[in-house]
Design an enzyme around this catalytic site. Structure first.
Site, PDB file in Angstrom:
ATOM      1  N   GLY A   7       0.876  -1.239  -0.009  1.00  0.00           N
ATOM      2  CA  GLY A   7      -0.074   0.031  -0.073  1.00  0.00           C
ATOM      3  C   GLY A   7       0.906   1.333  -0.002  1.00  0.00           C
ATOM      4  N   GLY A  12       0.395   0.683  -5.370  1.00  0.00           N
ATOM      5  CA  GLY A  12      -0.537   0.538  -4.179  1.00  0.00           C
ATOM      6  C   GLY A  12      -0.851   1.805  -3.554  1.00  0.00           C
ATOM      7  N   TYR A 123      13.381 -13.207 -10.819  1.00  0.00           N
ATOM      8  CA  TYR A 123      12.271 -12.264 -10.630  1.00  0.00           C
ATOM      9  C   TYR A 123      11.384 -12.882 -11.533  1.00  0.00           C
ATOM     10  CZ  TYR A 123       9.154  -8.055 -10.872  1.00  0.00           C
ATOM     11  OH  TYR A 123       7.998  -7.166 -10.867  1.00  0.00           O
ATOM     12  N   LYS A 127       7.864 -14.898 -10.295  1.00  0.00           N
ATOM     13  CA  LYS A 127       6.550 -14.470 -10.532  1.00  0.00           C
ATOM     14  C   LYS A 127       5.654 -15.466 -11.509  1.00  0.00           C
ATOM     15  CE  LYS A 127       6.307  -9.839  -9.001  1.00  0.00           C
ATOM     16  NZ  LYS A 127       5.082  -9.311  -8.658  1.00  0.00           N
ATOM     17  N   PRO A 150       0.860  -5.916 -15.599  1.00  0.00           N
ATOM     18  CA  PRO A 150       1.220  -4.750 -16.107  1.00  0.00           C
ATOM     19  C   PRO A 150       2.479  -4.390 -16.818  1.00  0.00           C
ATOM     20  CG  PRO A 150       1.131  -4.639 -13.450  1.00  0.00           C
ATOM     21  CD  PRO A 150       1.342  -6.004 -14.083  1.00  0.00           C
ATOM     22  N   ASN A 152       5.565  -1.555 -18.102  1.00  0.00           N
ATOM     23  CA  ASN A 152       6.370  -0.603 -17.282  1.00  0.00           C
ATOM     24  C   ASN A 152       5.478   0.414 -16.777  1.00  0.00           C
ATOM     25  OD1 ASN A 152       8.295  -2.232 -19.005  1.00  0.00           O
ATOM     26  ND2 ASN A 152       9.799  -0.653 -17.947  1.00  0.00           N
ATOM     27  N   LYS A 174      18.186  11.715 -11.991  1.00  0.00           N
ATOM     28  CA  LYS A 174      19.538  12.258 -12.692  1.00  0.00           C
ATOM     29  C   LYS A 174      19.424  13.495 -13.604  1.00  0.00           C
ATOM     30  CE  LYS A 174      20.202   8.068 -14.510  1.00  0.00           C
ATOM     31  NZ  LYS A 174      21.195   6.864 -15.185  1.00  0.00           N
TER      32      LYS A 174
HETATM   33  P1  NAP Z   1       6.994  -0.763  -5.195  1.00  0.00           P
HETATM   34  O1  NAP Z   1       6.682   0.668  -5.429  1.00  0.00           O
HETATM   35  O2  NAP Z   1       8.179  -1.039  -4.926  1.00  0.00           O
HETATM   36  O3  NAP Z   1       6.257  -1.172  -3.693  1.00  0.00           O
HETATM   37  C1  NAP Z   1       6.540  -2.440  -3.200  1.00  0.00           C
HETATM   38  C2  NAP Z   1       5.500  -2.573  -2.107  1.00  0.00           C
HETATM   39  O4  NAP Z   1       5.684  -3.798  -1.587  1.00  0.00           O
HETATM   40  C3  NAP Z   1       5.816  -1.486  -0.857  1.00  0.00           C
HETATM   41  O5  NAP Z   1       4.651  -1.026   0.010  1.00  0.00           O
HETATM   42  C4  NAP Z   1       6.489  -2.282   0.067  1.00  0.00           C
HETATM   43  O6  NAP Z   1       6.291  -2.119   1.552  1.00  0.00           O
HETATM   44  C5  NAP Z   1       5.922  -3.797  -0.273  1.00  0.00           C
HETATM   45  N1  NAP Z   1       6.711  -4.886   0.279  1.00  0.00           N
HETATM   46  C6  NAP Z   1       7.998  -5.032  -0.271  1.00  0.00           C
HETATM   47  N2  NAP Z   1       8.591  -6.168   0.609  1.00  0.00           N
HETATM   48  C7  NAP Z   1       7.510  -6.507   1.428  1.00  0.00           C
HETATM   49  C8  NAP Z   1       7.592  -7.516   2.404  1.00  0.00           C
HETATM   50  N3  NAP Z   1       8.586  -8.456   2.837  1.00  0.00           N
HETATM   51  N4  NAP Z   1       6.406  -7.533   3.165  1.00  0.00           N
HETATM   52  C9  NAP Z   1       5.296  -6.799   3.122  1.00  0.00           C
HETATM   53  N5  NAP Z   1       5.325  -5.767   2.125  1.00  0.00           N
HETATM   54  C10 NAP Z   1       6.455  -5.872   1.354  1.00  0.00           C
HETATM   55  O7  NAP Z   1       6.297  -1.829  -6.196  1.00  0.00           O
HETATM   56  P2  NAP Z   1       5.470  -1.275  -7.329  1.00  0.00           P
HETATM   57  O8  NAP Z   1       6.080  -0.822  -8.446  1.00  0.00           O
HETATM   58  O9  NAP Z   1       4.087  -0.425  -6.832  1.00  0.00           O
HETATM   59  O10 NAP Z   1       4.679  -2.697  -7.970  1.00  0.00           O
HETATM   60  C11 NAP Z   1       3.654  -3.458  -7.497  1.00  0.00           C
HETATM   61  C12 NAP Z   1       3.648  -4.710  -8.269  1.00  0.00           C
HETATM   62  O11 NAP Z   1       3.499  -4.373  -9.397  1.00  0.00           O
HETATM   63  C13 NAP Z   1       4.814  -5.617  -7.819  1.00  0.00           C
HETATM   64  O12 NAP Z   1       4.071  -6.979  -7.690  1.00  0.00           O
HETATM   65  C14 NAP Z   1       5.467  -5.691  -9.010  1.00  0.00           C
HETATM   66  O13 NAP Z   1       6.159  -6.621  -9.338  1.00  0.00           O
HETATM   67  C15 NAP Z   1       4.409  -5.506 -10.096  1.00  0.00           C
HETATM   68  N6  NAP Z   1       4.917  -4.586 -11.574  1.00  0.00           N
HETATM   69  C16 NAP Z   1       5.496  -3.443 -11.253  1.00  0.00           C
HETATM   70  C17 NAP Z   1       6.066  -2.689 -12.440  1.00  0.00           C
HETATM   71  C18 NAP Z   1       6.721  -1.422 -12.387  1.00  0.00           C
HETATM   72  O14 NAP Z   1       7.191  -1.091 -13.547  1.00  0.00           O
HETATM   73  N7  NAP Z   1       6.872  -0.797 -11.127  1.00  0.00           N
HETATM   74  C19 NAP Z   1       5.657  -3.229 -13.684  1.00  0.00           C
HETATM   75  C20 NAP Z   1       5.199  -4.335 -13.719  1.00  0.00           C
HETATM   76  C21 NAP Z   1       4.760  -5.094 -12.581  1.00  0.00           C
HETATM   77  P3  NAP Z   1       7.575  -1.032   2.121  1.00  0.00           P
HETATM   78  O15 NAP Z   1       7.230   0.242   1.740  1.00  0.00           O
HETATM   79  O16 NAP Z   1       7.201  -0.862   3.470  1.00  0.00           O
HETATM   80  O17 NAP Z   1       8.865  -1.520   1.689  1.00  0.00           O
HETATM   81  P1  GDP Z   2      13.142  -3.202 -17.660  1.00  0.00           P
HETATM   82  O1  GDP Z   2      11.910  -2.674 -18.603  1.00  0.00           O
HETATM   83  O2  GDP Z   2      12.765  -4.367 -16.895  1.00  0.00           O
HETATM   84  O3  GDP Z   2      14.259  -3.506 -18.744  1.00  0.00           O
HETATM   85  O4  GDP Z   2      13.310  -2.170 -16.419  1.00  0.00           O
HETATM   86  P2  GDP Z   2      13.943  -0.564 -16.515  1.00  0.00           P
HETATM   87  O5  GDP Z   2      12.786  -0.092 -16.102  1.00  0.00           O
HETATM   88  O6  GDP Z   2      15.028  -0.585 -15.742  1.00  0.00           O
HETATM   89  O7  GDP Z   2      14.148  -0.124 -17.869  1.00  0.00           O
HETATM   90  C1  GDP Z   2      15.419  -0.352 -18.468  1.00  0.00           C
HETATM   91  C2  GDP Z   2      15.565   0.220 -19.800  1.00  0.00           C
HETATM   92  O8  GDP Z   2      15.876   1.809 -19.658  1.00  0.00           O
HETATM   93  C3  GDP Z   2      16.912  -0.317 -20.421  1.00  0.00           C
HETATM   94  O9  GDP Z   2      16.775  -0.184 -21.960  1.00  0.00           O
HETATM   95  C4  GDP Z   2      17.960   0.693 -20.087  1.00  0.00           C
HETATM   96  O10 GDP Z   2      19.337   0.819 -20.703  1.00  0.00           O
HETATM   97  C5  GDP Z   2      17.315   2.077 -20.124  1.00  0.00           C
HETATM   98  N1  GDP Z   2      17.816   2.862 -19.227  1.00  0.00           N
HETATM   99  C6  GDP Z   2      18.229   4.432 -19.554  1.00  0.00           C
HETATM  100  N2  GDP Z   2      18.779   4.823 -18.485  1.00  0.00           N
HETATM  101  C7  GDP Z   2      18.370   4.186 -17.308  1.00  0.00           C
HETATM  102  C8  GDP Z   2      18.590   4.532 -15.932  1.00  0.00           C
HETATM  103  O11 GDP Z   2      19.024   5.697 -15.469  1.00  0.00           O
HETATM  104  N3  GDP Z   2      17.930   3.639 -14.982  1.00  0.00           N
HETATM  105  C9  GDP Z   2      17.404   2.301 -15.363  1.00  0.00           C
HETATM  106  N4  GDP Z   2      16.815   1.507 -14.690  1.00  0.00           N
HETATM  107  N5  GDP Z   2      17.216   2.194 -16.804  1.00  0.00           N
HETATM  108  C10 GDP Z   2      17.682   2.775 -17.698  1.00  0.00           C
END
Ligand code: NAP
Ligand code: GDP
Length: 301
Positions: A7, A12, A123, A127, A150, A152, A174
């Site tokens: 959350g 969340g 990872y 998953k 989802p 990115n 950055k």
């Molecule tokens: P996030 O911002 O990194 O947040 C992760 C959340 O999980 C935080 O609330 C964290 O709590 C909690 N968490 C981590 N470890 C935990 C543990 N051991 N016990 C309880 N809670 C824990 O993640 P998000 O980007 O919102 O991603 C949400 C979901 O979408 C994930 O399943 C991820 O794999 C999926 N997803 C994300 C992306 C993306 O681009 N971000 C893309 C595709 C799928 P704390 O704040 O307390 O650490």
């Molecule tokens: P991915 O979609 O799982 O590969 O995750 P990322 O969100 O890390 O995206 C990666 C892509 O963004 C790659 O093509 C990287 O080369 C590019 N990229 C460029 N600059 C950055 C940076 O500062 N951080 C990250 N994480 N990726 C970057």
């Protein structure tokens, strides 16, 4: 009552209602904590977003953590939800689960058709097992749980850590520092990879719609199906942030997967026409939030 794990996270925190849980409330890797959480709240629905999440660098360097944390959290949540007869459960996967070599576009039935990309295989396999587990429990316990996938995701409550974060929050951070210190803006790779970005609030809203409308048990991809190159998105961020300095492309940093275009037709067939937040608008709000909250946002400053 709806409970949202993760959350405090990027996705969340965008749910407009429900009980929001983070890791300081319950460590979901620990079975007894998950049991305690369900007994404390008795939810009728769980949206399980909590996960160990990171960008390409973190995924390459902490594979054991990514595997262990995710497999434990998912396994505990799915098992204990079924044991407690929680009515609805949505489990978050990611398009990283798909095979590296596969005919595009990615669609829901292709998850297990080959190995994932090497950069985030730990990872991805953890998953994938959540999808296998959900299916097994649906079959044996007659539950109607499902996974969402989802692409990115980006948005205000992201992790802005430069090393461990995803591409957009890292780039925003950055760019801010480069502008402030009058230095080069360092971008990884060569800018050629393509990604589909979806705004975090759209992901939360789509989940809520699925929770109401979706009767199936098969996974659903959450995506705009609009690809954009990293180079184009760098230009967009630079324009919004008014960056006029030099961009330095770091060829020794990973490009990750070249592209992962996805098919959102199943999603649209369930939710109907959905007005996705345009990338430039979502980035504008995200950058505004970052600038207003610098020092308080997640990630090392
Ligand atoms: P996030 O911002 O990194 O947040 C992760 C959340 O999980 C935080 O609330 C964290 O709590 C909690 N968490 C981590 N470890 C935990 C543990 N051991 N016990 C309880 N809670 C824990 O993640 P998000 O980007 O919102 O991603 C949400 C979901 O979408 C994930 O399943 C991820 O794999 C999926 N997803 C994300 C992306 C993306 O681009 N971000 C893309 C595709 C799928 P704390 O704040 O307390 O650490
Ligand atoms: P991915 O979609 O799982 O590969 O995750 P990322 O969100 O890390 O995206 C990666 C892509 O963004 C790659 O093509 C990287 O080369 C590019 N990229 C460029 N600059 C950055 C940076 O500062 N951080 C990250 N994480 N990726 C970057």
């Amino acid at each position: 009552m709806k409970l949202i794990t993760g959350g405090t996270g990027l996705i969340g925190s965008e749910f407009s209602d429900g009980i929001k849980i983070n890791s300081s409330d319950y460590d979901l890797r620990n079975k007894s904590e998950v049991v305690r959480m369900l007994s404390d709240h008795s939810p009728s629905a769980i949206i399980h977003t909590a996960a160990k999440v990171g960008g390409v660098w973190a995924n390459m360097n902490y594979k054991a953590n990514f595997f262990y944390d995710n497999i434990m959290m998912n396994s505990n949540i799915i098992h204990e939800s079924a044991m407690k007869r929680v009515e609805k459960l949505i489990v978050f996967l990611s398009t990283c689960v798909f095979p590296n070599e596969i005919e595009y576009p990615l669609s829901e039935e292709k998850i297990h058709l080959g190995p994932p990309h090497i950069s985030n295989d730990a990872y991805a396999y953890a998953k994938r097992m959540a999808e296998v587990q959900v299916k097994a429990y649906n079959e044996q316990y007659n539950t109607k749980y499902f996974c969402v996938i989802p692409t990115n995701v980006y948005g205000p409550h992201d992790n802005y850590d430069i090393e461990n974060g995803h591409v957009l929050p890292s780039l925003i951070h950055k760019c801010y520092l480069a502008k402030k210190n009058n230095t080069d803006w360092e971008v990884w790779g060569d800018g050629s990879p393509l990604r589909e970005f979806i705004f975090s609030r759209d992901v939360a809203k789509l989940c809520d719609i699925l929770l109401q409308k979706y009767e199936g048990t098969e996974p659903v991809i959450l995506s705009t199906s609009n690809e954009i190159s990293i180079r184009e998105v760098v230009e967009m961020i630079g324009k919004i942030m008014g960056f006029q300095g030099n961009i330095k492309w770091l060829a020794d940093k990973p490009n990750g997967q070249y592209r992962k275009p996805s098919d959102n037709s199943k999603l649209l067939s369930i939710v109907g026409d959905y007005n996705f937040t345009p990338l430039e608008e979502g980035l504008g709000e995200t950058i505004e939030h970052f600038l207003q909250n610098y020092g308080k946002v997640r990630g090392k400053i």
